[in-house]
Scaffold this active site. Structure first.
Site, mmCIF file in Angstrom:
data_model
loop_
_atom_site.group_PDB
_atom_site.id
_atom_site.type_symbol
_atom_site.label_atom_id
_atom_site.label_comp_id
_atom_site.label_asym_id
_atom_site.label_seq_id
_atom_site.Cartn_x
_atom_site.Cartn_y
_atom_site.Cartn_z
ATOM 1 N N GLU A 1 0.838 -1.207 0.000
ATOM 2 C CA GLU A 1 0.000 0.000 0.000
ATOM 3 C C GLU A 1 0.875 1.260 0.000
ATOM 4 O O GLU A 1 1.996 1.239 0.506
ATOM 5 C CB GLU A 1 -0.868 0.020 1.261
ATOM 6 C CG GLU A 1 -2.336 -0.218 1.054
ATOM 7 C CD GLU A 1 -3.078 0.894 0.322
ATOM 8 O OE1 GLU A 1 -2.512 1.547 -0.577
ATOM 9 O OE2 GLU A 1 -4.250 1.109 0.647
ATOM 10 N N LYS B 1 -0.370 6.536 9.085
ATOM 11 C CA LYS B 1 -0.851 7.578 10.004
ATOM 12 C C LYS B 1 -1.476 6.899 11.220
ATOM 13 O O LYS B 1 -2.685 6.650 11.243
ATOM 14 C CB LYS B 1 -1.931 8.434 9.326
ATOM 15 C CG LYS B 1 -1.476 9.193 8.090
ATOM 16 C CD LYS B 1 -2.651 9.995 7.522
ATOM 17 C CE LYS B 1 -2.324 10.624 6.198
ATOM 18 N NZ LYS B 1 -3.511 11.199 5.533
ATOM 19 N N PHE C 1 -2.419 15.498 5.060
ATOM 20 C CA PHE C 1 -2.658 15.033 3.697
ATOM 21 C C PHE C 1 -1.396 15.253 2.881
ATOM 22 O O PHE C 1 -0.891 16.370 2.799
ATOM 23 C CB PHE C 1 -3.833 15.780 3.067
ATOM 24 C CG PHE C 1 -4.240 15.197 1.743
ATOM 25 C CD1 PHE C 1 -5.056 14.077 1.682
ATOM 26 C CD2 PHE C 1 -3.785 15.759 0.555
ATOM 27 C CE1 PHE C 1 -5.424 13.524 0.468
ATOM 28 C CE2 PHE C 1 -4.152 15.213 -0.672
ATOM 29 C CZ PHE C 1 -4.970 14.088 -0.718
ATOM 30 N N VAL C 2 -0.882 14.169 2.302
ATOM 31 C CA VAL C 2 0.367 14.256 1.543
ATOM 32 C C VAL C 2 0.156 13.799 0.099
ATOM 33 O O VAL C 2 -0.761 13.015 -0.181
ATOM 34 C CB VAL C 2 1.475 13.408 2.211
ATOM 35 C CG1 VAL C 2 1.909 14.017 3.529
ATOM 36 C CG2 VAL C 2 1.027 11.967 2.426
ATOM 37 N N ASP D 1 -4.304 4.929 6.315
ATOM 38 C CA ASP D 1 -4.922 6.092 6.951
ATOM 39 C C ASP D 1 -5.906 5.573 8.007
ATOM 40 O O ASP D 1 -5.499 5.211 9.109
ATOM 41 C CB ASP D 1 -5.595 6.891 5.822
ATOM 42 C CG ASP D 1 -6.121 8.240 6.251
ATOM 43 O OD1 ASP D 1 -5.321 9.091 6.628
ATOM 44 O OD2 ASP D 1 -7.352 8.435 6.188
HETATM 45 P P1 5GP Z 1 -7.649 4.129 4.366
HETATM 46 O O1 5GP Z 1 -8.516 3.089 3.782
HETATM 47 O O2 5GP Z 1 -6.495 3.575 5.176
HETATM 48 O O3 5GP Z 1 -8.424 5.165 5.134
HETATM 49 O O4 5GP Z 1 -7.060 4.963 3.177
HETATM 50 C C1 5GP Z 1 -6.159 4.415 2.304
HETATM 51 C C2 5GP Z 1 -6.149 5.134 0.984
HETATM 52 O O5 5GP Z 1 -6.573 6.499 1.099
HETATM 53 C C3 5GP Z 1 -4.735 5.199 0.449
HETATM 54 O O6 5GP Z 1 -4.440 4.071 -0.311
HETATM 55 C C4 5GP Z 1 -4.749 6.467 -0.349
HETATM 56 O O7 5GP Z 1 -5.221 6.207 -1.650
HETATM 57 C C5 5GP Z 1 -5.752 7.358 0.357
HETATM 58 N N1 5GP Z 1 -5.093 8.290 1.263
HETATM 59 C C6 5GP Z 1 -5.064 8.268 2.616
HETATM 60 N N2 5GP Z 1 -4.357 9.278 3.119
HETATM 61 C C7 5GP Z 1 -3.898 9.983 2.055
HETATM 62 C C8 5GP Z 1 -3.064 11.148 1.923
HETATM 63 O O8 5GP Z 1 -2.572 11.765 2.885
HETATM 64 N N3 5GP Z 1 -2.809 11.555 0.650
HETATM 65 C C9 5GP Z 1 -3.305 10.922 -0.448
HETATM 66 N N4 5GP Z 1 -2.999 11.412 -1.652
HETATM 67 N N5 5GP Z 1 -4.086 9.821 -0.366
HETATM 68 C C10 5GP Z 1 -4.365 9.353 0.877
#
Ligand code: 5GP
Length: 171
Positions: free
Chosen positions: A94, A126, A148-149, A98
């Site tokens: 991955e 994170k 957010f990156v 997040d």
């Molecule tokens: P989760 O399911 O863990 O909440 O989110 C995972 C997905 O959200 C990551 O694979 C990515 O595509 C997106 N994502 C989460 N945080 C960020 C961020 O800080 N920047 C960007 N560009 N995408 C993020």
């Protein structure tokens, strides 16, 4: 709006350390890396080339769970698994963990498909945002705060994936 935050050299060093951990754990096994498109393609290419001495296979799937800057909480399989994971030592690759929703669902999917073991390698994590305990990644390039990156595979509405550094919002 965004400022450079992690240089290509810092990212390379993070990935090298992560690759070393994976190599040590998987020596003598033949893992199947499952790369989560789109975001993980840059990280995966670098990670896997640093594991050139590990016998392994690589496959891809594509999910979409993120629109702009807010998670929708729903995972869509845009490209499903292309290869059987039955009996395999799976390593999900991955870009960033997040809330952990994506990994939570993908792990359940791999287990349902008969994977022998499932671990997760991510470039960024994170920890403060994690909502699913079983989604805590096994291999992490770098833990970051709740920001957010973009860049290095991570997008902003489809753009910025090709940046060779990681940028964050300027405060
Ligand atoms: P989760 O399911 O863990 O909440 O989110 C995972 C997905 O959200 C990551 O694979 C990515 O595509 C997106 N994502 C989460 N945080 C960020 C961020 O800080 N920047 C960007 N560009 N995408 C993020």
């Amino acid at each position: 709006m965004f400022e450079e935050w992690l240089t290509p050299e810092q990212i390379a060093s993070d990935i090298q350390q992560e690759a070393d951990h994976i190599r040590a754990d998987y020596e003598g096994r033949v893992p199947l890396f499952v790369v989560v498109l789109n975001g993980a393609f840059v990280f995966a290419a670098d990670l896997l080339r640093r594991l050139h001495d590990l016998r392994c296979e690589v496959t891809f799937l594509r999910v979409s769970s993120y629109w702009g800057m807010a998670s929708t909480g729903e995972l869509q399989f845009i490209v499903p698994l292309q290869q059987s994971v039955k009996g395999r030592d799976v390593i999900i690759v991955e870009d960033i963990v997040d809330t952990g929703m994506t990994i939570h669902q993908l792990k359940a999917h791999m287990r349902a498909e008969g994977a022998a073991t499932v671990r997760v390698a991510t470039m960024l994590f994170k920890p403060d945002k994690l909502e699913y305990n079983d989604a805590r990644p096994d291999y992490v390039g770098r833990q970051i705060a709740n920001e957010f990156v973009i860049g290095y595979g991570l997008d902003l509405d489809g753009f910025a994936r090709n940046l060779d550094a990681i940028y964050k919002i300027k405060n």
